[in-house]
Write an enzyme that holds these catalytic residues in place. Structure first.
Site, short mmCIF file in Angstrom:
data_model
loop_
_atom_site.label_atom_id
_atom_site.label_comp_id
_atom_site.label_asym_id
_atom_site.label_seq_id
_atom_site.Cartn_x
_atom_site.Cartn_y
_atom_site.Cartn_z
N THR A 46 -3.03 -2.65 -7.14
CA THR A 46 -2.42 -2.11 -5.93
C THR A 46 -3.48 -2.09 -4.84
O THR A 46 -4.62 -1.69 -5.08
CB THR A 46 -1.75 -0.73 -6.19
OG1 THR A 46 -1.25 -0.24 -4.94
CG2 THR A 46 -2.70 0.29 -6.79
N GLU A 47 -3.11 -2.57 -3.66
CA GLU A 47 -4.12 -2.92 -2.65
C GLU A 47 -4.86 -1.73 -2.06
O GLU A 47 -5.87 -1.90 -1.40
CB GLU A 47 -3.50 -3.79 -1.54
CG GLU A 47 -2.36 -3.16 -0.76
CD GLU A 47 -0.99 -3.58 -1.28
OE1 GLU A 47 -0.87 -3.82 -2.51
OE2 GLU A 47 -0.05 -3.67 -0.48
N ASN A 48 -4.36 -0.51 -2.31
CA ASN A 48 -5.10 0.65 -1.83
C ASN A 48 -6.26 1.02 -2.77
O ASN A 48 -6.92 2.03 -2.56
CB ASN A 48 -4.16 1.84 -1.62
CG ASN A 48 -3.36 2.17 -2.85
OD1 ASN A 48 -2.76 1.29 -3.47
ND2 ASN A 48 -3.35 3.41 -3.25
#
Lengths: 216, 226
Positions: A46-48
């Site tokens: 997940t890009e966060n």
């Protein structure tokens, strides 16, 4: 109809994933793919800033410091790793994510997608959409073939704003799976209640039947 | 510990017209105590660099509601409805960047890099008016680095020197922002005597001031502890 159609898409995409793949899932239908993986182990990025994302926790175990890219609470799996946003997008742009599974508003006959800006509304959010389109090793689009108003999402030319010039590798809808090649749109798999000829007529686009070759 | 300051110190450090880098992804990893303090000062015309403008009425949302933000640079403001309305009334300037471009621009800003070429957003509205360059057969867009006058960040632990560690996905933009501003203020959950050098993410030379957070986690949310 909607739940069944979405499940058909998710199940078909799950077949495309390989054991050990690192996968980034967009919101909506893409999140359903994990239900159809069977014995295959994939690692969700997940890009966060997390590789090794697990399912949503029970409400009494929610930690607001552990969230997904939609800011919803998630859990971590064994072997998970945290990293900062610059490193995360380095992974994405640098081609280290095996598969990004994204939703879309529109996709054109060359496989270019528009999945961030809705027309006639202020364009004030893009998030990681363009980075994923530009950088993932393989981009699979998961979407219903027609909008709520019945208009096709697979179109001759984009009317919504493009998410980038990179062409996606596969578009899976509830009727068929498409790839985008030099000679046109290939139908590699058909499983809905419409024939390729009927689909072609409804989309007003030429489609090339490759179902036999692909499944041979 | 020289770097540890009372929250009131913020009044001296933040000035009208400052460009402030604000850590966090929504409320996660956002320096909520510092932002509450900024919202209670009279400082105005701020340019905020942050992924979005707060969440659930917390953090930057309060600064926005107090009318202190002139311009916001970030990647996702759609969820900030009031901000969208202010933008459409011409009261708020917004510069939209892809999330990865935002993160890299801040990293570059802290690392003495003037800008960089990225393939993200080539052929889209977000690369309009920007330099496009072909490198080894692929097209890239030039993006300038980003720096701030002030960075306000959130970390989990600080030691007496100001070395920082982070927790889970609350890390997000904070480590880059710690490197990319003239004044760096870190809000932390805990101040400890010593940290294992192997786990330090932000070495102390980046950090100017430390404030103790006034928030704790309760029932899956951040709540004020005082």
């Amino acid at each position: 109809m909607s739940l069944d159609s979405k499940a058909i898409i998710a199940k078909r995409i799950a077949e495309e994933l390989n054991d050990g793949d690192v996968v980034n899932l967009g919101v909506g239908i893409p999140t359903l793919v994990t239900s159809f993986l069977g014995d295959k182990q994939v690692y969700l990025q997940t890009e966060n800033g997390l590789l090794g994302m697990g399912p949503r926790p029970p409400i009494d175990e929610v930690d607001p410091d552990i969230v997904d890219a939609g800011k919803s609470p998630v859990t971590i799996t064994k072997g998970a790793a945290f990293f900062n946003s610059a490193d995360s997008f380095g992974m994405i742009r640098g081609g280290h994510i095996d598969v990004a599974i994204l939703g879309t508003l529109e996709i054109d006959k060359t496989g270019e997608i528009a999945n961030w800006a809705v027309p006639n509304q202020p364009i004030l959010g893009v998030g990681g959409a363009m980075d994923l389109v530009a950088g993932a090793k393989k981009v699979i689009v998961a979407s219903l073939l027609f909008s709520k108003d019945g208009s096709p999402k697979l179109v001759d030319e984009l009317t919504y704003k493009s998410s980038g010039e990179r062409k996606v590798d596969l578009f899976v809808s509830e009727y068929a799976a498409f790839t985008f090649e030099k000679d046109g749109i290939h139908v590699i798999d058909i499983y809905g209640d419409l024939s390729i000829e009927e689909l072609s007529k409804k989309l007003n686009l030429p489609l090339i039947d490759k179902t036999v070759q692909y499944n041979a | 510990m020289k770097k540890l300051v009372n929250i009131d110190k913020i009044e001296e450090l933040v000035k009208d017209g400052d460009r402030i880098l604000v850590g966090g992804f929504g409320a996660t990893g956002s320096p909520l105590t510092i932002l509450d303090k900024i919202a209670r000062t009279n400082v105005k015309d701020l340019e905020i660099v942050s992924n979005n403008l707060g969440e659930n009425g917390q953090g930057l949302h309060k600064v926005f509601v107090a009318g202190q933000i002139k311009k916001a640079v970030g990647s996702f403001f759609t969820i900030n409805r009031e901000a969208v309305m202010a933008w459409s009334r011409g009261e708020l300037e917004i510069e939209l960047l892809p999330q990865g471009t935002l993160a890299e621009a801040i990293r570059a800003g802290g690392a003495g890099i003037g800008g960089f070429y990225t393939k993200t957003a080539v052929g889209t509205e977000l690369s309009k008016g920007k330099e496009i360059r072909e490198i080894d057969g692929e097209r890239y867009v030039f993006e300038k680095a980003i720096r701030g006058n002030v960075a306000v960040i959130k970390a989990a632990k600080a030691d007496k020197l100001g070395n920082l560690t982070y927790y889970a996905t609350a890390r997000n933009f904070n480590p880059m922002m710690a490197t990319a501003a003239d004044i760096v203020i870190a809000e932390v959950d805990e101040i400890v005597d010593e940290l294992d050098p192997e786990i330090i993410v932000t070495p102390h030379l980046y950090v100017d001031y430390i404030v103790q957070t006034g928030y704790k986690k309760e029932r899956g949310a951040y709540v004020e502890s005082r």
